[in-house]
Motif scaffolding. Structure first.
Motif, mmCIF file in Angstrom:
data_model
loop_
_atom_site.group_PDB
_atom_site.id
_atom_site.type_symbol
_atom_site.label_atom_id
_atom_site.label_comp_id
_atom_site.label_asym_id
_atom_site.label_seq_id
_atom_site.Cartn_x
_atom_site.Cartn_y
_atom_site.Cartn_z
ATOM 1 N N ALA A 9 0.864 -1.271 0.115
ATOM 2 C CA ALA A 9 -0.206 -0.176 -0.048
ATOM 3 C C ALA A 9 0.569 1.375 -0.087
ATOM 4 O O ALA A 9 0.745 2.247 -0.610
ATOM 5 C CB ALA A 9 -0.825 0.101 1.110
ATOM 6 N N GLU A 39 -7.367 2.759 -2.471
ATOM 7 C CA GLU A 39 -8.231 1.435 -1.541
ATOM 8 C C GLU A 39 -8.111 0.341 -2.340
ATOM 9 O O GLU A 39 -7.706 0.667 -3.498
ATOM 10 C CB GLU A 39 -9.791 1.789 -1.160
ATOM 11 C CG GLU A 39 -10.469 2.699 -0.589
ATOM 12 C CD GLU A 39 -11.439 2.770 -0.361
ATOM 13 O OE1 GLU A 39 -12.736 2.563 -1.283
ATOM 14 O OE2 GLU A 39 -12.293 4.156 0.028
ATOM 15 N N ASP A 40 -7.824 -0.978 -1.413
ATOM 16 C CA ASP A 40 -7.151 -1.612 -2.358
ATOM 17 C C ASP A 40 -8.227 -2.553 -3.028
ATOM 18 O O ASP A 40 -7.907 -2.631 -4.315
ATOM 19 C CB ASP A 40 -7.776 -3.443 -1.323
ATOM 20 C CG ASP A 40 -6.446 -3.360 -0.210
ATOM 21 O OD1 ASP A 40 -4.955 -2.807 -0.632
ATOM 22 O OD2 ASP A 40 -6.192 -3.358 0.591
ATOM 23 N N ARG A 41 -10.024 -2.717 -2.776
ATOM 24 C CA ARG A 41 -10.571 -2.307 -3.619
ATOM 25 C C ARG A 41 -11.913 -2.047 -3.482
ATOM 26 O O ARG A 41 -12.798 -1.657 -2.899
ATOM 27 C CB ARG A 41 -11.157 -4.654 -3.501
ATOM 28 C CG ARG A 41 -10.149 -6.111 -4.375
ATOM 29 C CD ARG A 41 -10.800 -6.282 -4.070
ATOM 30 N NE ARG A 41 -9.422 -7.556 -4.712
ATOM 31 C CZ ARG A 41 -9.370 -8.832 -5.318
ATOM 32 N NH1 ARG A 41 -11.096 -9.065 -5.270
ATOM 33 N NH2 ARG A 41 -8.818 -9.720 -5.621
ATOM 34 N N TYR A 76 -8.147 1.903 -6.987
ATOM 35 C CA TYR A 76 -7.828 0.689 -6.216
ATOM 36 C C TYR A 76 -7.392 0.197 -6.353
ATOM 37 O O TYR A 76 -6.419 -0.192 -7.826
ATOM 38 C CB TYR A 76 -9.401 -0.037 -6.938
ATOM 39 C CG TYR A 76 -10.830 0.702 -6.363
ATOM 40 C CD1 TYR A 76 -10.883 0.997 -5.371
ATOM 41 C CD2 TYR A 76 -11.499 1.491 -7.434
ATOM 42 C CE1 TYR A 76 -11.945 1.497 -4.737
ATOM 43 C CE2 TYR A 76 -12.781 1.826 -7.055
ATOM 44 C CZ TYR A 76 -12.770 2.290 -5.320
ATOM 45 O OH TYR A 76 -14.476 3.261 -5.371
ATOM 46 N N ARG A 77 -5.639 -0.079 -5.865
ATOM 47 C CA ARG A 77 -4.841 -0.920 -5.887
ATOM 48 C C ARG A 77 -4.660 -2.099 -6.878
ATOM 49 O O ARG A 77 -4.006 -2.394 -7.443
ATOM 50 C CB ARG A 77 -4.355 -0.462 -4.635
ATOM 51 C CG ARG A 77 -2.610 -1.206 -4.547
ATOM 52 C CD ARG A 77 -2.320 -0.606 -2.877
ATOM 53 N NE ARG A 77 -2.742 -1.930 -2.320
ATOM 54 C CZ ARG A 77 -2.349 -3.060 -1.954
ATOM 55 N NH1 ARG A 77 -1.179 -4.130 -2.873
ATOM 56 N NH2 ARG A 77 -2.474 -4.580 -1.064
ATOM 57 N N GLU A 78 -5.818 -2.774 -5.830
ATOM 58 C CA GLU A 78 -5.388 -4.181 -6.365
ATOM 59 C C GLU A 78 -6.020 -4.779 -8.205
ATOM 60 O O GLU A 78 -5.216 -5.359 -9.139
ATOM 61 C CB GLU A 78 -6.735 -5.401 -5.529
ATOM 62 C CG GLU A 78 -5.695 -5.655 -4.794
ATOM 63 C CD GLU A 78 -6.574 -6.465 -3.110
ATOM 64 O OE1 GLU A 78 -7.611 -7.285 -3.408
ATOM 65 O OE2 GLU A 78 -6.111 -6.253 -1.997
#
Length: 119
Positions: A9, A39-41, A76-78
């Motif tokens: 992150a 945010e991740d997702r 969204y990172r992922e």
């Protein structure tokens, strides 16, 4: 098939910050009461959405101002990592996603973004 890269992150946020700094001043200087969030997702857990503008577009505001919660531009990172094979590709996708979501702030819809090659 693309083998996604991995960034934690903090490293991902550093790339986002760097790409934000690369955007033209004319694009960023007009942003008012906007925060950038990683945010991740998305809430639904999917990997389909790369970013989201959560707010009231400039063209839709009438008595917007004092005391309003800030609009949010979410990356969204992922999902972004899942489509990129290396950091150069990730930087390109983050840049495109930032421009796309900032355009929504300015009231530019997806159809117009497609015409301009940013969607």
């Amino acid at each position: 098939m693309t083998v996604p890269i991995h960034l934690d992150a903090d490293a991902f946020e550093a790339v986002v910050t760097d790409e934000l700094d690369q955007l033209p001043d004319e694009m960023v200087d007009g942003l008012d009461n906007v925060v950038f969030v990683v945010e991740d997702r998305p809430e639904d857990g999917s990997l389909d959405l790369l970013g989201l503008y959560d707010g009231v577009a400039l063209t839709e505001r009438d008595r917007y101002g004092f005391g309003e919660m800030p609009d949010r531009i979410i990356l969204y990172r992922e999902p972004l990592l899942a489509i990129c094979a290396d950091e150069d590709e990730l930087r390109d996708e983050i840049h495109i996603t930032l421009v796309h979501e900032i355009a929504h702030y300015y009231g530019i819809d997806d159809e117009r973004l497609h015409e301009l090659g940013w969607a």
